[in-house]
Design an enzyme around this catalytic site. Structure first.
Site, PDB file in Angstrom:
ATOM      1  N   ASP A  75       0.836  -1.211   0.000  1.00 37.39           N
ATOM      2  CA  ASP A  75       0.000   0.000   0.000  1.00 37.39           C
ATOM      3  C   ASP A  75       0.865   1.252   0.000  1.00 37.39           C
ATOM      4  O   ASP A  75       2.081   1.184   0.207  1.00 37.39           O
ATOM      5  CB  ASP A  75      -0.957  -0.006   1.206  1.00 37.39           C
ATOM      6  N   ASN A 146      -7.802  -2.062  13.761  1.00 40.27           N
ATOM      7  CA  ASN A 146      -9.200  -2.295  13.381  1.00 40.27           C
ATOM      8  C   ASN A 146      -9.344  -3.523  12.487  1.00 40.27           C
ATOM      9  O   ASN A 146     -10.389  -3.731  11.882  1.00 40.27           O
ATOM     10  CB  ASN A 146      -9.777  -1.060  12.675  1.00 40.27           C
ATOM     11  N   HIS A 148      -7.478  -4.157   9.778  1.00 38.84           N
ATOM     12  CA  HIS A 148      -7.138  -4.000   8.358  1.00 38.84           C
ATOM     13  C   HIS A 148      -5.886  -4.800   8.016  1.00 38.84           C
ATOM     14  O   HIS A 148      -5.019  -5.037   8.857  1.00 38.84           O
ATOM     15  CB  HIS A 148      -7.025  -2.525   7.940  1.00 38.84           C
TER      16      HIS A 148
END
Ligand code: GLP
Length: 257
Positions: A75, A146, A148
Site C-alpha cells: 500500500d 481495526n 485491516h
C-alpha cells in the site's frame, strides 16, 4: 458459531518478538536462496521492522542476494508528493531498499503520487504487474488495530483488488504521531486488495505488543467477513500468524466477536 467462523490460523507465540523476526526472515532467506527470482509482498509499519533488519543483516553477513528478487509493497498513501518523508517508499528505503542489493526496476510500489484519475488506472497496472511476476511467493503482513490488512479497512470484501480506499478514523489516528498531527495524515491510500493478498502462495502475518491483543483475538475468533478483513486470512492455507506474549494475551477469551 458457524463452520466458517471456526476455521483456524496456525499461530506461533514467541517470548520475544525478535524470535518471530528471525523466523520469518529465515523463511524469506530460504525462499530467496531456492528461488533467486522470488516475488515478495512487503508491508510497512512498526510490525515488520525487525524482519527487514534481519534481512539486511543476512545480506551483509551471509551474502543473501536480492539482485533478482522482485518486490511489491502492499500500500501507499495517496496524494503525497514523491520523496515526501512519510511516503511508504521513503520508509522502505530507510528500512530495507537502501541497505540491500535489490535492482531498482524490481521494486514496485503503488503509484500514489498521481492525480486521482490517473491513480485509478495505475491500480489495474499494479495488479497486472503482480500477475506478470508470476504472483507473490511470500507476503509479510501486519494487522491494523481495526483488523485491516494492507489498507483494506473494515468493509473490504473478499474479492477486492488493488484500488483507492478511504482510510478509517482509527487508522488515521494511529498514523497521526508519525505525521505530526491528524490533519497531516492523508485521507486516502492505494492498497492491494484482500483477493490480491490471499492469492499469495505464502503469508506471514505478525502482531506484537499489548495494543494488538484485542485484534489478534478477534482475528482468530470473529466470524470471517468484511467487518474484520484480517479474518479472511483464516480461509487460506499457507498462512501463519506470529505474535509475542503481549499480543497473544487475549486469545481464547470468550465472547470475542
Ligand atoms: C499500516 C499499514 C499496514 C500495517 C498496519 C499496522 O498503516 N498500512 O500495512 O500492517 O497499518 O501498522 P503497525 O505495524 O505500525 O502496527
Amino acid at each position: 458459531m458457524n463452520e466458517i467462523a471456526k476455521q483456524t490460523l496456525p499461530t506461533f507465540v514467541v517470548e520475544e518478538r525478535a524470535q518471530a523476526d528471525r523466523a520469518v526472515a529465515a523463511e524469506i532467506e530460504a525462499l530467496v536462496r531456492a528461488k533467486p527470482t522470488a516475488a515478495l509482498g512487503l508491508a510497512t509499519g512498526n510490525t515488520p521492522i525487525g524482519v527487514y533488519a534481519e534481512l539486511v543483516r543476512l545480506h551483509r553477513e551471509a551474502g543473501l542476494d536480492f539482485s533478482r528478487v522482485v518486490t511489491f509493497n502492499l500500500d501507499e498513501y495517496l496524494g503525497l508528493p514523491l520523496g515526501h518523508p512519510r511516503t511508504f517508499r521513503c520508509w522502505m528505503c530507510d528500512h530495507f531498499f537502501d541497505h540491500v542489493n535489490l535492482a531498482p526496476d524490481n521494486i514496485h510500489m503503488p503509484d500514489a503520487g498521481l492525480p486521482p484519475e490517473r491513480a485509478v488506472e495505475s491500480c489495474a497496472r499494479y495488479e497486472a504487474a503482480i500477475q506478470a511476476a508470476g504472483g507473490l511467493d511470500l507476503l509479510i503482513l501486519g494487522i491494523g488495530r481495526n483488523g485491516h490488512i494492507g489498507f483494506n479497512e473494515p468493509g473490504s470484501t473478499r474479492d477486492s483488488r488493488t484500488r483507492i480506499v478511504d482510510l478509517a478514523p482509527l487508522t488515521r489516528a494511529d498514523a497521526a504521531a508519525t505525521f505530526g498531527s491528524l490533519d497531516e495524515v492523508p485521507k486516502q491510500a492505494i492498497t492491494i486488495g484482500v483477493a490480491t493478498i490471499l492469492d499469495a502462495r505464502a503469508i506471514r502475518a505478525m502482531a506484537f505488543g499489548p495494543s494488538k491483543a484485542e485484534i489478534v483475538a478477534r482475528t482468530l475468533s470473529a466470524p470471517i467477513g468484511p467487518d474484520l478483513p484480517a479474518t479472511f486470512l483464516r480461509q487460506r492455507a499457507h498462512v501463519t500468524l506470529h505474535v509475542d506474549r503481549d499480543a497473544a494475551a487475549r486469545i481464547g477469551e470468550r465472547n470475542r466477536p
